[in-house]
Design a protein around this motif. Structure first.
Motif, mmCIF file in Angstrom:
data_model
loop_
_atom_site.group_PDB
_atom_site.id
_atom_site.type_symbol
_atom_site.label_atom_id
_atom_site.label_comp_id
_atom_site.label_asym_id
_atom_site.label_seq_id
_atom_site.Cartn_x
_atom_site.Cartn_y
_atom_site.Cartn_z
ATOM 1 N N GLU A 178 25.133 72.496 2.147
ATOM 2 C CA GLU A 178 25.171 73.371 3.321
ATOM 3 C C GLU A 178 23.959 73.115 4.216
ATOM 4 N N GLU A 181 24.537 69.838 6.033
ATOM 5 C CA GLU A 181 25.540 69.947 7.090
ATOM 6 C C GLU A 181 25.004 70.713 8.304
ATOM 7 N N ASP A 182 24.255 71.773 8.053
ATOM 8 C CA ASP A 182 23.658 72.517 9.171
ATOM 9 C C ASP A 182 22.720 71.613 9.970
ATOM 10 N N LEU A 220 32.694 75.133 -1.542
ATOM 11 C CA LEU A 220 32.601 74.595 -0.182
ATOM 12 C C LEU A 220 33.644 75.248 0.724
ATOM 13 N N ARG A 223 32.701 78.692 1.867
ATOM 14 C CA ARG A 223 31.664 78.697 2.904
ATOM 15 C C ARG A 223 32.117 77.967 4.177
ATOM 16 N N ASN A 224 33.393 77.624 4.224
ATOM 17 C CA ASN A 224 33.961 76.940 5.398
ATOM 18 C C ASN A 224 33.247 75.624 5.697
ATOM 19 N N LEU A 225 32.897 74.920 4.628
ATOM 20 C CA LEU A 225 32.260 73.610 4.770
ATOM 21 C C LEU A 225 33.319 72.533 4.547
ATOM 22 N N SER A 226 33.775 71.959 5.632
ATOM 23 C CA SER A 226 34.806 70.920 5.556
ATOM 24 C C SER A 226 34.115 69.558 5.535
ATOM 25 N N ILE A 227 33.927 69.022 4.345
ATOM 26 C CA ILE A 227 33.204 67.757 4.195
ATOM 27 C C ILE A 227 34.022 66.803 3.333
#
Length: 423
Positions: A178, A181-182, A220, A223-227
């Motif tokens: 996270e 990505e941020d 992921l 936490r809405n982390l599309s990776i």
């Protein structure tokens, strides 16, 4: 990704990337992996410039992609044992690719980024929060430097007497992803690939690896982390030693389990591997090699030092003594022996093998560089090119691995637009 846009293949691939048709490192790796018969991406630890140069030259010869997998010990904001920061490392690779007219695709990857996976984290007795902060600092430098793929490894817990549970590893892994990505988004950078898990985790069975991957993916999503999790690592029986073999049955189990999530298996510690031909045939996506190159270079240096001795030069390089002196002051050797005294007491093949592996920590030291320059000067008088000798050692080893990993010519696939949308 580093591509020579002035070269033949490089022009085509760089255009496809810039136009968004080959949009992520994960897509490119999967396309290459989909070559007939399978293909396994080779990851090389950049332990010396000889390893970097030899790997680049062989990748160019075979028209194969490759990855440099830089650990926090090797390349970091403080220079690591190679002396490179992420920024200077990427800059050097770009310069070499252009200067040497390398027509290949080079992926830059961060290896084993996690708490207590840099030796200094342990030496300084950092707490979890301190070690995680250090990892964030390392991630920031790697991302800003232009790394393509991040291996997030939270499988070590120096504050506990037992291995961390999958839930703990997943939570720490997601926290670091996270953060990455941020930062990536705030810098306006393109998508990264990710690698998770480790062969060093105390839980080595496939069930725990699969559970960890599932926990990471679900976390992921929450936490809405599309990776893109490109790779996952698990223990498949490999270790850095002669006679090293992939446990094919265990690897097949992990390949099949991970493929359900669209993730490729990455094998670590593929040094000295005796069955490399099995990797692509069973679907292994990537394999890392590193310490072996230090050993191969050390053994050739010993042979060259004997030749130098026979010449009775006015000034001897003392290259072996220089290596030993620097190793005696290097804390990282204590991962292999309990004390410097034990190191000095070793004899025979076990001593030479360990010394070979450990020399990777000191090749960039000034005293070693000075001794090496004298060795090169002395052997030049009999037309022995030390640089060429050591690069050749690396090239031969890389060629053996790339051919067995079915990588030769695989970049040619990326010239075919029809393949870009296959996966």
């Amino acid at each position: 990704m580093i591509i020579n846009s002035e070269a033949n293949l490089g022009r085509v691939i760089s255009r496809a990337i810039s136009e968004g048709r080959l949009d992520t490192v994960g897509r490119i790796i999967r396309l290459i992996h989909g070559k007939a018969g399978g293909a396994t991406l080779l990851g090389v630890s950049p332990i010396t410039d000889y390893v970097i140069d030899g790997s680049l030259m062989e990748a160019d010869d075979l028209k194969a992609p490759m990855a440099f997998i830089a650990s926090l010990n090797q390349v970091d904001y403080d220079g690591g044992y190679t002396g490179y920061t992420p920024q200077s490392f990427v800059s050097v690779i770009k310069d070499k690719v252009k200067r040497m007219s390398i027509d290949s695709l080079i992926i830059i990857s961060l290896d084993h980024c996690g708490p207590w996976l840099k030796d200094k984290h342990v030496e300084l007795n950092l707490s979890l929060n301190e070690a995680m902060d250090e990892c964030r600092k390392s991630l920031e430098q790697a991302i800003k430097a232009g790394y393509d793929l991040m291996h997030i490894d939270a499988t070590i817990d120096a504050e506990a007497s037992h291995p961390p549970e999958p839930e703990t590893v997943a939570e720490r892994t997601i926290n670091l992803i996270e953060y990455a990505e941020d930062l990536r988004k705030s810098e306006g950078l393109g998508p990264l690939g990710y690698e998770v898990g480790s062969d060093r985790w105390g839980y080595r069975d496939a069930e725990h690896v699969v559970k960890l991957v599932s926990l990471i993916l679900s976390g992921l999503k929450r936490r809405n982390l599309s990776i893109d999790v490109t790779f996952a690592v698990g223990d498949v029986g490999t270790s850095v030693k002669p006679g090293n073999r992939l446990n094919v049955n265990r690897a097949i189990e992990l390949v099949n389990a991970l493929s359900k999530h669209g993730i490729l298996l990455k094998v670590h510690s593929a040094d000295y591997i005796e069955n490399p031909q099995d990797f692509p045939s069973i679907g292994v996506g990537g394999a890392n090699v590193g310490p072996m190159f230090a050993d191969l270079i050390y053994r050739r240096i010993k042979e060259l030092a004997l030749i130098e001795s026979s010449l009775k030069p006015r000034e001897s390089s003392g290259i072996i003594n220089a290596l030993l002196n620097e190793l005696s002051r290097e804390p990282s050797v204590l991962k292999y022996v309990s004390s410097i005294e034990e190191l000095k007491s070793l004899i025979g093949d076990s001593r030479e093998f360990l010394l070979g592996l450990m020399t990777r920590y000191v090749w960039s030291r000034d005293a070693v560089r000075h001794a090496l320059s004298i060795l090169k000067s002395n052997l030049r008088s009999i037309n022995v090119d030390v640089d060429k000798e050591l690069i050749s050692i690396v090239m031969n080893s890389v060629k053996h691995l790339m051919l067995n990993f079915n990588l030769q010519g695989s970049l040619l696939m990326l010239k075919q637009p029809a393949t870009w949308f296959t996966f």
